[in-house]
Design an enzyme around this catalytic site. Sequence first.
Site, PDB file in Angstrom:
ATOM      1  N   HIS A   1       5.936  -7.061  -2.238  1.00  0.00           N
ATOM      2  CA  HIS A   1       5.435  -6.402  -1.257  1.00  0.00           C
ATOM      3  C   HIS A   1       5.235  -7.561   0.072  1.00  0.00           C
ATOM      4  CE1 HIS A   1       2.031  -3.784  -0.034  1.00  0.00           C
ATOM      5  NE2 HIS A   1       1.947  -5.052   0.371  1.00  0.00           N
ATOM      6  N   GLU A   2       5.034  -8.731  -0.088  1.00  0.00           N
ATOM      7  CA  GLU A   2       4.882  -9.413   1.264  1.00  0.00           C
ATOM      8  C   GLU A   2       6.012  -9.323   1.850  1.00  0.00           C
ATOM      9  OE1 GLU A   2       2.044  -9.586   2.815  1.00  0.00           O
ATOM     10  OE2 GLU A   2       1.130  -9.272   0.839  1.00  0.00           O
TER      11      GLU A   2
ATOM     12  N   HIS B   1       7.532  -6.586   3.543  1.00  0.00           N
ATOM     13  CA  HIS B   1       6.620  -6.421   5.349  1.00  0.00           C
ATOM     14  C   HIS B   1       7.975  -6.671   6.114  1.00  0.00           C
ATOM     15  CE1 HIS B   1       2.620  -4.376   4.314  1.00  0.00           C
ATOM     16  NE2 HIS B   1       2.836  -5.254   4.102  1.00  0.00           N
TER      17      HIS B   1
ATOM     18  N   TYR C   1       1.217  -0.867  12.702  1.00  0.00           N
ATOM     19  CA  TYR C   1       0.578  -1.075  11.625  1.00  0.00           C
ATOM     20  C   TYR C   1      -0.458  -0.450  11.844  1.00  0.00           C
ATOM     21  CZ  TYR C   1      -1.109  -3.944   7.680  1.00  0.00           C
ATOM     22  OH  TYR C   1      -1.749  -4.549   6.568  1.00  0.00           O
TER      23      TYR C   1
ATOM     24  N   GLU D   1       2.594  -0.087   4.427  1.00  0.00           N
ATOM     25  CA  GLU D   1       1.735  -1.114   3.402  1.00  0.00           C
ATOM     26  C   GLU D   1       2.993  -0.257   2.467  1.00  0.00           C
ATOM     27  OE1 GLU D   1       0.351  -3.121   2.032  1.00  0.00           O
ATOM     28  OE2 GLU D   1       0.065  -3.246   4.201  1.00  0.00           O
TER      29      GLU D   1
HETATM   30 ZN   LIG Z   1       1.257  -5.274   2.547  1.00  0.00          ZN
END
Ligand SMILES: [Zn+2]
Length: 349
Positions: free
Chosen positions: A167-168, A171, A182, A191
């Site tokens: 997930h990170e 980004h 964002y 997200e």
């Molecule tokens: Zn996130």
Amino acid sequence: MTVPVFCGIVPPHILEHLVAHAEDDAVREAAERSLALDALNRVHRAEAPSTPEGIVRERVLDTAERTVCDDHHTQRLPGRVVRTEGAAPVPDQTVDRAYDGLGATFDFYLAAYARHSIDGRGLPLDATVHYGQRYDNAFWNGERMIFGDGDGTLFNDFTVSVDVIGHELTHGVTQYSANLDYQDQSGALNESVSDVFGSLVKQYSLKQTADQADWLIGAGLLAPGVHGVALRSMKAPGTAYDDPNLGQDPQPATMAGYVDTSDDNGGVHLNSGIPNHAFYLAATAIGGFAWEKTGQIWYDVLTGGTLPASADFATFAAATVAAAGARYGAAEVAAVRDAWVQVGVVAPA
Ligand SMILES: [Zn+2]
């Protein structure tokens, strides 16, 4: 003005609930310190260039280039180097999990989409573990992944979930591709894309089909005794936890539950449940390995160069339907369109 992307895998609504309602003083203090540290890193993120220059290489390698550092709880980044690419495992399992998670994410993007690292040009992957004291979060700061140890009561060590690492780092992929604003719906898409590919990193590493996958984000992060299974569920948004300390998972699964709020950049960690659920519905309808057709469709939209940074859900949905048609056939187009209809983003035909 561009809003900086600062995403701790634990969103502010959970930490704020802990500050207000935690039964245990040590848990509350850890949550307070974590929120303060998040605020500090959000400011650093705003001051840093939004897209750092990648290193230009003569030849991009098919292997990751990882460096893991240990902060030793001092908050002095990057910390001391404890494992570099190709080095043997070390006695600290946290270091090795971070190293393996960076590698799993690199391998996934290369195998599934022929993407070399998060910038597509072989960017080295750096991480710092044991950040802060009982820090309840993990985040990508634009240059490296940073992991806390958790408070040990509600949250385990943040290196335990490979989908959190995926997930990170996603980004970072978004930062180097569609760079979705964002804020509000484009922020929720930012997200959601991280949850989608984070979950796919896990599914790829376990070789699970869409039917076999748990579709959870952060499974294993919640300590024993916590009433919950993860931080989020793509299969059933709003059901990941219901706990006296953490509160109840507030994610909507459809537009009927869309949350209008100014908190968390317009509820980016809440409304992401809607596009998350659309991906889950499309992937299970299409079947097989979700990173193959459905993931490829989402990846084409994210990296195709035509998605506006300010895209809302409807714009993104239309782009996925078009991408399904460009690469596959009528069945895939229908599955993707129907998924967006089910979550209320696209009107029924
Ligand atoms: Zn996130």
